[in-house]
Design an enzyme around this catalytic site. Structure first.
Site, mmCIF file in Angstrom:
data_model
loop_
_atom_site.group_PDB
_atom_site.id
_atom_site.type_symbol
_atom_site.label_atom_id
_atom_site.label_comp_id
_atom_site.label_asym_id
_atom_site.label_seq_id
_atom_site.Cartn_x
_atom_site.Cartn_y
_atom_site.Cartn_z
ATOM 1 N N GLU B 25 65.361 59.440 32.399
ATOM 2 C CA GLU B 25 64.849 59.915 33.691
ATOM 3 C C GLU B 25 64.004 58.795 34.278
ATOM 4 O OE1 GLU B 25 62.420 63.410 33.065
ATOM 5 O OE2 GLU B 25 63.664 64.030 31.391
ATOM 6 N N TYR B 138 66.600 63.981 42.580
ATOM 7 C CA TYR B 138 65.732 64.984 43.198
ATOM 8 C C TYR B 138 64.351 64.424 43.476
ATOM 9 C CZ TYR B 138 63.630 65.855 38.538
ATOM 10 O OH TYR B 138 62.995 65.742 37.333
ATOM 11 N N ASP B 140 60.566 64.638 42.561
ATOM 12 C CA ASP B 140 59.639 65.104 41.543
ATOM 13 C C ASP B 140 58.232 64.832 42.051
ATOM 14 O OD1 ASP B 140 58.357 65.978 39.340
ATOM 15 O OD2 ASP B 140 59.485 64.768 37.899
ATOM 16 N N GLU B 145 63.456 60.959 41.862
ATOM 17 C CA GLU B 145 63.761 60.801 40.441
ATOM 18 C C GLU B 145 65.268 60.922 40.221
ATOM 19 O OE1 GLU B 145 61.278 62.638 37.529
ATOM 20 O OE2 GLU B 145 62.919 63.009 36.137
ATOM 21 N N SER B 147 67.802 61.513 37.109
ATOM 22 C CA SER B 147 67.954 61.849 35.693
ATOM 23 C C SER B 147 69.402 61.626 35.318
ATOM 24 C CB SER B 147 67.597 63.319 35.437
ATOM 25 O OG SER B 147 66.249 63.539 35.733
ATOM 26 N N HIS B 201 61.268 58.810 31.542
ATOM 27 C CA HIS B 201 61.332 59.571 30.303
ATOM 28 C C HIS B 201 62.679 59.395 29.628
ATOM 29 C CE1 HIS B 201 58.153 62.461 32.205
ATOM 30 N NE2 HIS B 201 57.697 61.244 32.029
ATOM 31 N N ASN B 203 65.301 61.389 26.778
ATOM 32 C CA ASN B 203 65.588 62.667 26.133
ATOM 33 C C ASN B 203 66.578 62.440 25.002
ATOM 34 O OD1 ASN B 203 64.185 64.564 28.006
ATOM 35 N ND2 ASN B 203 65.504 63.495 29.453
ATOM 36 N N ARG B 285 65.364 69.414 22.511
ATOM 37 C CA ARG B 285 65.489 68.186 23.281
ATOM 38 C C ARG B 285 64.152 67.485 23.150
ATOM 39 N NH1 ARG B 285 64.452 67.068 29.413
ATOM 40 N NH2 ARG B 285 63.166 68.910 29.115
ATOM 41 N N HIS B 287 61.527 65.184 24.298
ATOM 42 C CA HIS B 287 61.196 64.635 25.610
ATOM 43 C C HIS B 287 60.183 63.512 25.385
ATOM 44 C CE1 HIS B 287 59.298 65.268 29.792
ATOM 45 N NE2 HIS B 287 60.514 64.841 30.010
#
Lengths: 67, 557
Positions: B25, B138, B140, B145, B147, B201, B203, B285, B287
């Site tokens: 992300e 989208y 954030d 952001e 992802s 980030h 994942n 998941r 993160h």
């Protein structure tokens, strides 16, 4: 190639020596000067790309919080 | 490209190495130089809107779809409880609505700002898209952001994350061509150097059976030191950069806790957000919020690859038995020590460098990979061997050949440029021009971004080719459920009313109500399993009839 020739201890007697009279005296210096040249070129290019008025540009880059 | 052995459809990934379901992300820094006071949430929505216009041109069906929020659970804690909604910080409520409305602006700016700004202009700006490549784009809070789709290898993680930079670039170009709107710059970095940080980030999918305490113990020493191979470098020390200098990580100074649920305040080294976006009793998941956003392909590759290896160690119960004393301070000490000579205190009394700790993890990972066979150059999984080799090469170069390391390690590459300026122009660390170099390093436009100038001069290594990245802008990864999501969006865009990580929702004439197709198994919905289905159907109705009737893929939860 110039560096390779100089690493041969007896190259003084060969014809090659006359072909490279202006070769720098020592390989490390040559490398360093090539590297400096590379950095100078690079900085010249980056100078032309950088936003003008660094101080104002950096000051205006204010972000809201994120994750 | 590495030849990857064929796996049978739906098989689990080879265990013990660097393969794993993972994704990136990236929150981009956003700035309109000609409109410095502009509302960042609104500008971020314009970025999403601009990309929607790009995709509408590209695909007849309109490659955009609303996000489905049904399965967002930002307040679930991996340690086994759920935070009360009322006691959550507003920025933790990420299960927000899909359009920019008063609530969204208020979250980022506060009520007073909202009244000044008015909400008319925001109106119904699109806040969320699902892309044909399986990604989500989208807003954030106050940043755009991207992802990335789920992938199964660190190489693909680099490709589909870099594709996001091209998505962001397409939006920037679109806005720049609109005479009505101020041009917007996007930066792939993590701080404005004035006390604000925003994340990139990672994942990673893990079996839920691994105790969370093992993850915390196994990962913390690794995360404290991982930055020496994947830090992006930062001018200035301290959250507000008030101390002049240079440090390895963009993010380190913004971390204040060892373990926790938050991502925007009191940031923890190990984040406990527990939204599996998959079958919850099988998977968690993980993160990861501690990483820097990477432009360097090699740093990004090693960030994902080495972390995946360490998670394999933790799952096997074979992570090095080391504990770092005061990890938050150690994290910052490592970041502030560009000589890489500082010694960290371990709880057993030893004092070791960041390089020593990384070598301990490398040695353990290499042994596990050898025992499981995944690192075999011929019969291995096609990835682990390469990750281990690059990891070792990078650690060796960091110790003994920094010029070589500077062609792959992002913080060293940036430092080489800053040092060039410091030497040539005698600049102190608090000179604004060095701050500008730091910022502009991350500009995503190839003609302005200094990383991209390095790449063009072959001063930075490439590990994936440009064509693969360009293809990933529109193509989903073939070997995860992202294939199903992406293809639904690009083939049947006008009949897809929403999608999320674990569902696609259709509104098809002839069906009385919306049809929600769950995709809770990340390794199903692949090209191998559903490619034929997409090839057979041009319209959503018959596609859905076959999918739901024969229950081919992905299975209902």
């Amino acid at each position: 190639m110039a560096g390779q020739e100089q690493q041969q201890p007896q190259s003084r007697d060969t014809e090659v020596e006359e072909d490279i009279p202006e070769a720098p005296p020592a390989a490390p210096d040559a490398q360093a000067s090539a590297a400096t040249q590379g950095v100078d070129d690079l900085l010249d290019e980056i100078d032309g790309v950088l936003e003008s008025n660094a101080e104002e540009f950096v000051r205006a880059f204010v972000q809201k919080g994120g994750q | 490209m590495t030849a990857v052995p064929e796996r049978r459809a739906g098989d689990a990934l080879p265990a013990g190495g660097a393969m794993r379901v993972m994704g990136a992300e990236t929150e981009y820094g956003i700035h309109a130089p000609s409109a410095p006071g502009a509302n960042a949430t609104m500008m971020s929505a314009r970025v999403v809107q601009a990309y929607a216009q790009v995709t509408r041109q590209r695909a007849a069906g309109g490659a955009e779809t609303r996000w489905d929020y049904t399965d967002e659970e930002p307040l679930h804690d991996a340690r086994g409880w759920t935070l009360e909604r009322a006691s959550a910080h507003p920025s933790q409520l990420t299960d927000q609505p899909p359009v920019l409305d008063a609530e969204a602006v208020a979250l980022a700016y506060g009520r007073e700002e909202l009244e000044l700004d008015g909400e008319d202009e925001a109106g119904s700006l699109l806040m969320n898209m699902v892309l044909g490549n399986g990604a989500r784009l989208y807003v954030d809070h106050a940043h755009p952001e991207y992802s990335s789709a789920e992938v199964t290898s660190p190489r693909d993680a680099v490709i589909w994350d870099a594709a996001g930079d091209l998505v962001a670039l397409a939006a920037v170009r679109r806005l720049a061509s609109d005479p009505e709107l101020p041009p917007v710059n996007l930066y792939k970095n993590n701080t404005d150097n004035k006390s604000v940080s925003y994340g990139s980030h990672e994942n990673y999918l893990m079996p839920r059976s691994v105790p969370f305490g093992d993850i915390v113990r196994g990962l913390t020493p690794f995360f404290v030191t991982r930055q020496i191979i994947c830090g992006a470098g930062r001018v200035g020390l301290g959250q507000d950069s008030s101390t002049p200098g240079y440090q390895i990580s963009q993010r380190a100074d913004f971390f204040e806790a060892e373990v926790g649920l938050e991502t925007t305040i009191r940031r923890p080294i190990i984040n406990t957000r527990d939204e599996p976006h998959a079958t919850a009793d099988k998977y968690r998941r993980l993160h990861v919020i501690i990483g820097d956003a990477n432009l360097s392909q090699s740093s990004n590759y090693l960030k994902f690859g080495t972390t995946a290896l360490v998670l394999s160690l933790i799952e096997a119960g074979l992570a090095p038995k080391v504990e770092v004393y005061e990890p938050v301070q150690a994290l910052q000490a490592v970041s502030h020590d560009t000589s890489l000579t500082a010694r960290l205190r371990l709880l057993d009394g030893r004092r070791v460098t960041a390089l020593d700790l990384q070598w301990m993890y490398h040695e353990a990972a290499a042994k596990l990979a050898q025992d499981t066979g995944v690192a075999d150059a011929v019969d291995g999984d096609g990835h682990t061997h390469d990750v281990l080799e690059r990891w070792a090469t990078t650690l060796t170069q960091l110790d003994s050949d920094r010029n070589a390391a500077a062609t792959s390690v992002e913080w060293l590459a940036k430092l080489s440029l800053l040092d060039g300026y410091r030497d040539r122009d005698n600049l102190a660390w608090n000179d604004a021009r060095l701050g500008l170099v730091d910022l502009q390093w991350a500009d995503i436009r190839p003609e302005k971004g200094l990383y991209y100038r390095f790449l063009a001069r072959n001063r930075m290594q490439r590990i994936v080719n440009d064509a693969a990245i360009a293809a990933a802008v529109t193509e989903p990864p073939p070997d995860t459920r992202a294939f199903f999501r992406g293809r639904c969006v690009s083939s049947f865009g006008k009949d897809v009313v929403g999608a999320s990580w674990d569902s696609v929702i259709f509104d098809v004439p002839g069906y009385g109500r919306l049809q929600r197709v769950p995709t809770r198994e990340p390794l199903r919905g692949t090209k191998a399993l559903t490619g034929g289905l997409f090839a057979r159907h041009r319209t959503a109705g018959p596609f859905l009839a076959e999918l739901l009737g024969h229950n081919t893929a992905p299975p209902p939860a």
